[in-house]
Design an enzyme around this catalytic site. Structure first.
Site, PDB file in Angstrom:
ATOM      1  N   TYR A   2       0.822  -1.215   0.000  1.00  0.00           N
ATOM      2  CA  TYR A   2       0.000   0.000   0.000  1.00  0.00           C
ATOM      3  C   TYR A   2       0.859   1.270   0.000  1.00  0.00           C
ATOM      4  O   TYR A   2       0.322   2.375  -0.055  1.00  0.00           O
ATOM      5  CB  TYR A   2      -0.925   0.007   1.222  1.00  0.00           C
ATOM      6  CG  TYR A   2      -1.815  -1.199   1.332  1.00  0.00           C
ATOM      7  CD1 TYR A   2      -2.604  -1.605   0.265  1.00  0.00           C
ATOM      8  CD2 TYR A   2      -1.871  -1.938   2.499  1.00  0.00           C
ATOM      9  CE1 TYR A   2      -3.422  -2.708   0.356  1.00  0.00           C
ATOM     10  CE2 TYR A   2      -2.689  -3.054   2.609  1.00  0.00           C
ATOM     11  CZ  TYR A   2      -3.460  -3.433   1.535  1.00  0.00           C
ATOM     12  OH  TYR A   2      -4.265  -4.535   1.640  1.00  0.00           O
ATOM     13  N   HIS A  60      -0.394 -11.659   3.617  1.00  0.00           N
ATOM     14  CA  HIS A  60      -1.491 -11.005   2.913  1.00  0.00           C
ATOM     15  C   HIS A  60      -2.471 -11.983   2.270  1.00  0.00           C
ATOM     16  O   HIS A  60      -3.688 -11.770   2.314  1.00  0.00           O
ATOM     17  CB  HIS A  60      -0.915 -10.081   1.834  1.00  0.00           C
ATOM     18  CG  HIS A  60      -1.901  -9.091   1.292  1.00  0.00           C
ATOM     19  ND1 HIS A  60      -1.623  -7.765   1.162  1.00  0.00           N
ATOM     20  CD2 HIS A  60      -3.164  -9.239   0.853  1.00  0.00           C
ATOM     21  CE1 HIS A  60      -2.673  -7.129   0.671  1.00  0.00           C
ATOM     22  NE2 HIS A  60      -3.622  -8.010   0.470  1.00  0.00           N
ATOM     23  N   GLN A 118      -7.559 -12.378   9.236  1.00  0.00           N
ATOM     24  CA  GLN A 118      -8.186 -11.176   8.677  1.00  0.00           C
ATOM     25  C   GLN A 118      -8.867 -11.505   7.353  1.00  0.00           C
ATOM     26  O   GLN A 118      -8.264 -12.110   6.469  1.00  0.00           O
ATOM     27  CB  GLN A 118      -7.133 -10.085   8.474  1.00  0.00           C
ATOM     28  CG  GLN A 118      -7.725  -8.746   8.061  1.00  0.00           C
ATOM     29  CD  GLN A 118      -6.668  -7.809   7.523  1.00  0.00           C
ATOM     30  OE1 GLN A 118      -6.163  -7.989   6.421  1.00  0.00           O
ATOM     31  NE2 GLN A 118      -6.325  -6.794   8.304  1.00  0.00           N
TER      32      GLN A 118
END
Length: 230
Positions: A2, A60, A118
């Site tokens: 990001y 991720h 997540q």
């Protein structure tokens, strides 16, 4: 990935707050999967952010195949042991990826613990099987995109509940996440909406309203690595 580690680190340093008052998370990007690449990425992220440790590092997504995934996990376990991160976890792992990792962890000592899982989670993507897997093992469940990128804010059920509780559809969705036991991570760059997103602790959805939000849909708003990778 990001490109905001440096900005976040600088903001922490300039905030006047103690480092321990801020929970700083970063991720291992898909291009850094595997033991050596992940170990290098951890050190690179620490340098980029200008901090001594992260509070959480997540993998991720389950890219790269089994060997790369397990190698990345081993590197995170070592980073945690070295004090480079307080906790470790995974993002976007399907049940088969979680089972694979659990088998690896149980296969010997010193192979860590999954602290956080997540996922994109909201009433139109509740991932009940994955959530059950995580909660059964006392793993914290983080919900990213709990507002479904805003795509569902005009749903009739949200408008009805919003009127009932005098809250916005976004606040209803965040409240749903909290009552599900998730750590909700809503995103906004608008100060008024950031404040609104935090104003969700003065009401509670009734059980019948929680059930009304049990849509049974499986509608990711972006990608779904949980089912895309072996």
């Amino acid at each position: 990935m990001y490109r905001n580690e440096k900005a976040c680190g600088r903001a922490i340093q300039n905030s006047g707050l103690d480092r321990s008052d801020i929970f700083f998370t970063t991720k291992i990007p898909p291009g850094s999967m595997g033991y050596e690449r992940t170990a290098r990425q951890v050190d690179s992220s620490l340098r980029e952010a200008g901090v001594e440790y992260f509070d959480l590092i997540l993998i991720h997504a389950p890219y790269g195949g089994k060997n790369a995934r397990l190698g990345s996990w081993r590197a995170l376990v070592e980073a945690q042991a070295a004090g480079k991160t307080r906790s470790i976890g995974v993002s976007n792992y399907g049940i088969h990826h979680l089972d694979e990792l659990e088998e690896y962890i149980k296969g010997g000592e010193g192979r860590g613990k999954i602290d956080v899982g997540q996922y994109e989670l909201h009433p139109w993507l509740d991932r009940s099987e994955i959530v059950e897997w995580l909660k059964k093992r006392d793993i914290v469940v983080e919900a990213y995109s709990p507002l479904a990128h805003g795509y569902r804010l005009n749903e009739p059920v949200l408008k009805t509940l919003g009127k009932k509780y005098n809250k916005s559809p976004a606040q209803v969705m965040i409240r749903w996440s909290l009552q599900k036991g998730f750590v909700a991570l809503p995103k906004s760059v608008t100060p008024a909406r950031i404040q609104e997103n935090a104003d969700v602790f003065d009401f509670e959805l009734a059980e019948e309203d929680m059930q009304a939000l049990n849509t049974g849909e499986y509608s990711p708003t972006d990608w779904d690595p949980t089912v895309e990778y072996d």
